[in-house]
Design a protein around this motif. Sequence first.
Motif, PDB file in Angstrom:
ATOM      1  N   PHE B 375     -50.109-108.931  49.072  1.00  0.00           N
ATOM      2  CA  PHE B 375     -49.034-108.382  48.258  1.00  0.00           C
ATOM      3  C   PHE B 375     -49.137-108.884  46.815  1.00  0.00           C
ATOM      4  O   PHE B 375     -48.983-108.128  45.858  1.00  0.00           O
ATOM      5  CB  PHE B 375     -47.676-108.732  48.863  1.00  0.00           C
ATOM      6  CG  PHE B 375     -46.509-108.340  47.993  1.00  0.00           C
ATOM      7  CD1 PHE B 375     -46.236-107.000  47.745  1.00  0.00           C
ATOM      8  CD2 PHE B 375     -45.701-109.303  47.415  1.00  0.00           C
ATOM      9  CE1 PHE B 375     -45.172-106.633  46.938  1.00  0.00           C
ATOM     10  CE2 PHE B 375     -44.636-108.938  46.603  1.00  0.00           C
ATOM     11  CZ  PHE B 375     -44.370-107.605  46.365  1.00  0.00           C
ATOM     12  N   GLN B 378     -51.811-107.011  45.135  1.00  0.00           N
ATOM     13  CA  GLN B 378     -51.388-105.623  44.882  1.00  0.00           C
ATOM     14  C   GLN B 378     -50.411-105.569  43.714  1.00  0.00           C
ATOM     15  O   GLN B 378     -50.427-104.643  42.920  1.00  0.00           O
ATOM     16  CB  GLN B 378     -50.731-105.034  46.134  1.00  0.00           C
ATOM     17  CG  GLN B 378     -51.728-104.502  47.141  1.00  0.00           C
ATOM     18  CD  GLN B 378     -50.993-103.843  48.283  1.00  0.00           C
ATOM     19  OE1 GLN B 378     -50.521-104.503  49.193  1.00  0.00           O
ATOM     20  NE2 GLN B 378     -50.884-102.531  48.218  1.00  0.00           N
ATOM     21  N   GLN B 379     -49.568-106.583  43.624  1.00  0.00           N
ATOM     22  CA  GLN B 379     -48.595-106.623  42.547  1.00  0.00           C
ATOM     23  C   GLN B 379     -49.293-106.707  41.187  1.00  0.00           C
ATOM     24  O   GLN B 379     -48.727-106.400  40.164  1.00  0.00           O
ATOM     25  CB  GLN B 379     -47.633-107.809  42.743  1.00  0.00           C
ATOM     26  CG  GLN B 379     -46.226-107.547  42.249  1.00  0.00           C
ATOM     27  CD  GLN B 379     -46.181-107.211  40.771  1.00  0.00           C
ATOM     28  OE1 GLN B 379     -46.654-107.981  39.939  1.00  0.00           O
ATOM     29  NE2 GLN B 379     -45.597-106.042  40.434  1.00  0.00           N
ATOM     30  N   GLY B 381     -51.851-104.909  40.587  1.00  0.00           N
ATOM     31  CA  GLY B 381     -52.498-103.619  40.372  1.00  0.00           C
ATOM     32  C   GLY B 381     -53.766-103.405  41.169  1.00  0.00           C
ATOM     33  O   GLY B 381     -54.418-102.372  41.042  1.00  0.00           O
ATOM     34  N   ILE B 382     -54.130-104.386  41.991  1.00  0.00           N
ATOM     35  CA  ILE B 382     -55.362-104.261  42.771  1.00  0.00           C
ATOM     36  C   ILE B 382     -55.033-103.505  44.064  1.00  0.00           C
ATOM     37  O   ILE B 382     -54.050-103.835  44.736  1.00  0.00           O
ATOM     38  CB  ILE B 382     -55.933-105.666  43.070  1.00  0.00           C
ATOM     39  CG1 ILE B 382     -56.186-106.409  41.748  1.00  0.00           C
ATOM     40  CG2 ILE B 382     -57.201-105.567  43.903  1.00  0.00           C
ATOM     41  CD1 ILE B 382     -56.503-107.879  41.901  1.00  0.00           C
TER      42      ILE B 382
ATOM     43  N   ALA C  54     -40.708-104.451  43.494  1.00  0.00           N
ATOM     44  CA  ALA C  54     -42.170-104.608  43.510  1.00  0.00           C
ATOM     45  C   ALA C  54     -42.788-103.997  44.756  1.00  0.00           C
ATOM     46  O   ALA C  54     -44.001-103.847  44.840  1.00  0.00           O
ATOM     47  CB  ALA C  54     -42.543-106.082  43.399  1.00  0.00           C
ATOM     48  N   GLY C  55     -41.961-103.678  45.749  1.00  0.00           N
ATOM     49  CA  GLY C  55     -42.474-102.967  46.920  1.00  0.00           C
ATOM     50  C   GLY C  55     -42.993-103.850  48.021  1.00  0.00           C
ATOM     51  O   GLY C  55     -43.912-103.477  48.755  1.00  0.00           O
ATOM     52  N   ARG C  56     -42.410-105.021  48.179  1.00  0.00           N
ATOM     53  CA  ARG C  56     -42.852-105.905  49.243  1.00  0.00           C
ATOM     54  C   ARG C  56     -42.449-105.365  50.612  1.00  0.00           C
ATOM     55  O   ARG C  56     -41.376-104.790  50.782  1.00  0.00           O
ATOM     56  CB  ARG C  56     -42.208-107.268  49.026  1.00  0.00           C
ATOM     57  CG  ARG C  56     -42.728-108.311  49.953  1.00  0.00           C
ATOM     58  CD  ARG C  56     -42.003-109.620  49.664  1.00  0.00           C
ATOM     59  NE  ARG C  56     -42.252-110.548  50.744  1.00  0.00           N
ATOM     60  CZ  ARG C  56     -42.238-111.850  50.586  1.00  0.00           C
ATOM     61  NH1 ARG C  56     -41.984-112.370  49.416  1.00  0.00           N
ATOM     62  NH2 ARG C  56     -42.458-112.628  51.602  1.00  0.00           N
ATOM     63  N   SER C  77     -46.927 -97.300  46.226  1.00  0.00           N
ATOM     64  CA  SER C  77     -47.391 -98.537  46.866  1.00  0.00           C
ATOM     65  C   SER C  77     -47.264 -99.671  45.850  1.00  0.00           C
ATOM     66  O   SER C  77     -47.125 -99.427  44.653  1.00  0.00           O
ATOM     67  CB  SER C  77     -48.848 -98.376  47.301  1.00  0.00           C
ATOM     68  OG  SER C  77     -49.667 -98.237  46.156  1.00  0.00           O
ATOM     69  N   PRO C  78     -47.299-100.912  46.320  1.00  0.00           N
ATOM     70  CA  PRO C  78     -47.127-102.039  45.388  1.00  0.00           C
ATOM     71  C   PRO C  78     -48.122-102.009  44.225  1.00  0.00           C
ATOM     72  O   PRO C  78     -47.743-102.291  43.090  1.00  0.00           O
ATOM     73  CB  PRO C  78     -47.364-103.267  46.272  1.00  0.00           C
ATOM     74  CG  PRO C  78     -47.050-102.823  47.646  1.00  0.00           C
ATOM     75  CD  PRO C  78     -47.413-101.361  47.708  1.00  0.00           C
ATOM     76  N   ASP C  79     -49.372-101.643  44.511  1.00  0.00           N
ATOM     77  CA  ASP C  79     -50.350-101.661  43.422  1.00  0.00           C
ATOM     78  C   ASP C  79     -50.109-100.514  42.437  1.00  0.00           C
ATOM     79  O   ASP C  79     -50.309-100.676  41.239  1.00  0.00           O
ATOM     80  CB  ASP C  79     -51.790-101.668  43.951  1.00  0.00           C
ATOM     81  CG  ASP C  79     -52.010-100.691  45.093  1.00  0.00           C
ATOM     82  OD1 ASP C  79     -51.145-100.640  45.976  1.00  0.00           O
ATOM     83  OD2 ASP C  79     -53.037 -99.990  45.099  1.00  0.00           O
ATOM     84  N   ALA C  82     -47.545-101.631  40.086  1.00  0.00           N
ATOM     85  CA  ALA C  82     -48.110-102.556  39.110  1.00  0.00           C
ATOM     86  C   ALA C  82     -48.888-101.776  38.049  1.00  0.00           C
ATOM     87  O   ALA C  82     -48.779-102.061  36.853  1.00  0.00           O
ATOM     88  CB  ALA C  82     -49.019-103.566  39.818  1.00  0.00           C
ATOM     89  N   LEU C  83     -49.653-100.796  38.504  1.00  0.00           N
ATOM     90  CA  LEU C  83     -50.471-100.026  37.563  1.00  0.00           C
ATOM     91  C   LEU C  83     -49.595 -99.192  36.624  1.00  0.00           C
ATOM     92  O   LEU C  83     -49.955 -98.940  35.479  1.00  0.00           O
ATOM     93  CB  LEU C  83     -51.437 -99.115  38.328  1.00  0.00           C
ATOM     94  CG  LEU C  83     -52.512 -99.871  39.126  1.00  0.00           C
ATOM     95  CD1 LEU C  83     -53.278 -98.920  40.041  1.00  0.00           C
ATOM     96  CD2 LEU C  83     -53.471-100.608  38.201  1.00  0.00           C
TER      97      LEU C  83
END
Lengths: 485, 443, 255
Positions: B375, B378-379, B381-382, C54-56, C77-79, C82-83
């Motif tokens: 997580f 992912q946070q 951006g990966i 953040a989508g945890r 999705s969480p990523d 973020a993007l």
Amino acid sequence: MKDKQAHQDEVLKEITGRDYQFGFEADIETETFPKGLNEDIVRRISAVRGEPDWVLEFRLKAFRAWQKMEPPTWPHLDLPEIDFQDLIYYARPKPKKKLNSLDEVDPEILDIYNRLGIPLEEQKALAGVAVDAVLDSVSVKTTFQEELRKHGIIFCPISEAIRNYPELVRKYLGSVVPYSDNFYAALNLAVFTDGSFVFVPKGVRSPMELSSYFRINARGTGQFERTLVIVEEGGYVSYLEGCTAPQRDENQLHAAVVELIAHKDAEIKYSTVQNWYPGDKEGKGGIFNFVTKRGICLGDRSKISWTQVETGSAITWKYPSTILKGDDSVAEFYSVAVTNNRQQADTGTKMIHIGRNTRSTIISKGISAGQSQNTYRGQVHIKKSATGARNYSVCDSLLMGDQCGAHTFPYIDIENARSTVEHEATTSKISEDQLFYLQQRGLDEESAVNMIVNGYAKEVLRQLPMEFAVEAQKLLEISLEGSVG
Amino acid sequence: MKWTDYFSKAPALWPDMAGKWPVFIQKVKEMAADETARKGFPHARLEAWRKTSLKSWQNARVEPAGMSNGLDNGNPFWGDAVHIRMVNGIPLKPWQTENGVQFGRLSEAVQRLPGLVEEYFGRLHAMSDDVVTDFNTTYFSDGLFVYVPAGTGSVRLEWANAIDARKAYMWNGRMLVIVEPDNRVEMTGLDFSEGKALSAGTRVVEIFVKENAVFRSYGWQQFNDVSALIAHQFISASENARVDVFNFPLNGGLLREEIWADITGSKARVNLHGFYAPTGRQQTDERIFVAHGAVGSYSHQQYKGLIDGHAKALFNGRILVRPGAQQTNAYQKNDNILLSDDARAHSQPFLEIYADDVSCSHGSTTGSLDAEALFYMQQRGISHKAARRLMLYGFADEVIGQIPDEHLQKFTRRLVRAKIDGALRPGMDILALNKEQNLSLTE
Amino acid sequence: MNKQTPLLEIKDLHAAIGDKEILKGVDLRIFPGEVHAIMGPNGTGKSTLAYVLAGREGYEVTRGEVLFNGKNLLEMSPDERALEGLFLSFQYPVEIPGVSMTNFMKAAIDAKRKYHGQEPIKPGEFLRLYREKQDMIGLPERIRNRAVNEGFSGGEKKRNEIFQLAMLEPLLAILDETDSGLDIDALRAVAEGVNRLRRPDNAFLVITHYQRLLNHIVPDYVHIMHDGRIVRSGDKDLALELEEKGYRQLARQNA
């Protein structure tokens, strides 16, 4: 409140004598069966106890299975050949008459318990302990039965339970430790003579600690008690057992079985202070302690907690285990095992995770001194169904002297990817820095060692009810007597 | 004949496959044959075999492998080193001397250096009473002998062993390596199979690392999914010797490695590392035994694994501190990550300690990939897939990063990452991968 | 007042862990260039809000919606979040053994560049950027070759979060209890880093238990959260009032 403190002082005083001060032999008339084991002896044991047929059937089935079984060879123990035909399988103090009150208990028996520091008298009430004392094979007196009955709790010798609550016993006896489990479990079911029975009904929290004291007194006897603890939904009980035996040159066999059953939301806390006679410095005599203890967290959110302080016995073979069947159930194992002189111990636990989100913790502290061998052996098994299971284990060993051994054999078997198991262990001797620090503050070496050892074992000792903790701490010191310098 | 029959009929069968050996080896073989028949095929009632399944090989019909032809395509070597090519465990060239190192077939060594072979052969293998050692001793028809005489200095050996899996064979490799004092030896070993048939292999290796010598070994096994290798490696470490072993069981139906390190000299240091990543129905077993028999010695075991599919991995690590082996420092660490619901891990970190002035510890963890860490990444951006890969790479890198040689580190990293990505195909592909990636160890 | 579209718009957000409802209707709008602070006692749902945004995994949104830059955040999705430019500075940054800081940061930067149709960053450029931000935040050089957060001190972990914030330049940064466990010097350093990153086109949401961080990162708006709701909003003086009166009294006033 007369006094927990006074009582503790008594225990302390009683216990601070050196050597194995429980090694007196009481002069009580006992009634024994001839040596050896065959179907006839099994039948006689059952008959003399006036058991119903189904119990005899249980015994015979177990006996026949036992005849085909071999004693386990995998423990890290140097085990002398035991001649199972050279043992006496039944001994009991000859009752002078039927007992109605404490006053009628054989004063010599009472004297034994007094010398053991286990008062059977009502004064124990102040300490909040109910006692079931097992001398050789027979339960002598169970205190506080009536007080407990008011809460619906049954606490009595198992022989009595067979008579009075046959349905309960029949349902649960052998349900956690079947006779087929191992050689000693089969032997036990064939010849068990007494032990405690505890039943806590739904929603009841036991208002006092239940306690039993086991003592082998008669010569050449084996002791095969069987304990069964059942706690129904939402109930709670804390059960303590203590064990001592007289000092003898010959080895004596103790092959007990303990079964715990915790239903939904129930909690069982089972504590043992084991101080059977360990044999002398040359390894002569002492108890062979081959015990099968197992509990099952049957219902969701149930909890079983084992705490053991093992200082006695010539040879210990013992793995109090828990099957975590209910979802979210919890099991703990806290152990201090001390071996000195020529003692050998192979002890640990098994945690079998079946239910979801089950959690177990293992804290084991081994201390080896003299020429002893001390082994932790444990299994953590996460079955495929146990999603979300967690185990955390710490197994430390402390070595005192270069003639002893400390061994750690964990078996970790994981069949579910969504589980977490962590195990760590260390083996070392007492830190010289710590010793020096304490000595610099004026403690002599022995006191310094005792202090360090107690600190080392603290995590386990603090799990014990208070008066047991004090006793256990003194036992550690006595057991390690003479192992420094 | 079934593989299991070679066990039960060992006393009758072995002379046919023994080749011509001097009396002392004949005797060892004869005894081993009796032991093999007495112990029989490994079975699950034995503690050492409880978690390992030999079902796929037990009743497979196999012939003893000989010197197969047509397996010497491609160049399995990378660089500037003494190269040894083997087929089915037997060196192609009978005897060579290069950079001061004398090496070749064991059958040749008994002619040229008979005293040396007699002094060392079979001296360590008795540490194990496992039937596979007896079996291998019974049936090996030849093997690799390496002698690094005093004064050789630093030397690097690379061996590559091609296993003929075009037909169902059993093969039994044997090695004897003697490193005289003060030398520094690096030995890499690459096993790979050619063909799709089943193979049943065993190998017994005896290595003597004498005073002040350094010995580093690296192993990669890259077989097809129906091949098994059970390898027993015995290492003796003399005073102040240093031994580093790295093992990467990459692919194979069953890859079982036992290492028996006997520390006989004070201040010796032994480091053992392994990384395994079985997939499908593969099994890996790492069974590591380190015996400390001298004062002030050190050992460290580091084994990590990723287990996927229906695969099974076992780590059994043992530290034995013998009486009197004071000031021993010994450590053991095993970490497993299960990547699928049907994967299984067994971890048995054992300590057996008979001296008090020691510092020994072990740790074992098993679980799934840390969801928190996933997580976290992912946070940033990966993607989930990339984060997972980064973590798996990172997990493997904790072992790979210990390889002191930069080139070997790179090579291993590529292989292991290919395996993690499911991009590593069995057999000679290992060489193709080497070329495709233009990976030169002497770049 | 700001006439743009809000960067973040939370409407009647309800969220639960299992059967337990934690967020009970949160409304909040954040415009570019603003700094918001959310204060409140432990267990009122502040961190839950951060995690839900953040989508945890493990949090279920039972009602309401969240728009980020006009897009439905909760579907991503969480990523992806973020993007899109949402950054969470974790209260307890997790250790990731075996994954080095540089590999981790390179992967994150490249993921972002790819999302915006750019080539991966060149190693030289990456290293320059890394050094520049590292110096700006005052992160020790030795940390660069370590695994993510592994063996970092508490202060280093928090500083590392701000460093990542500087590297990734998000539109909205949520700082979840970034001040907890920091001594005054570390706190000042972290706050300075944040202040240097403030731009007209980005925004910050500072979650904190104490007023002290807000002396260093001065908020435009302060919200008080209680029992899963924002019970009061005001300017920075509200934080001072809170300090003075305590949560209980303020909560009672609004009950």
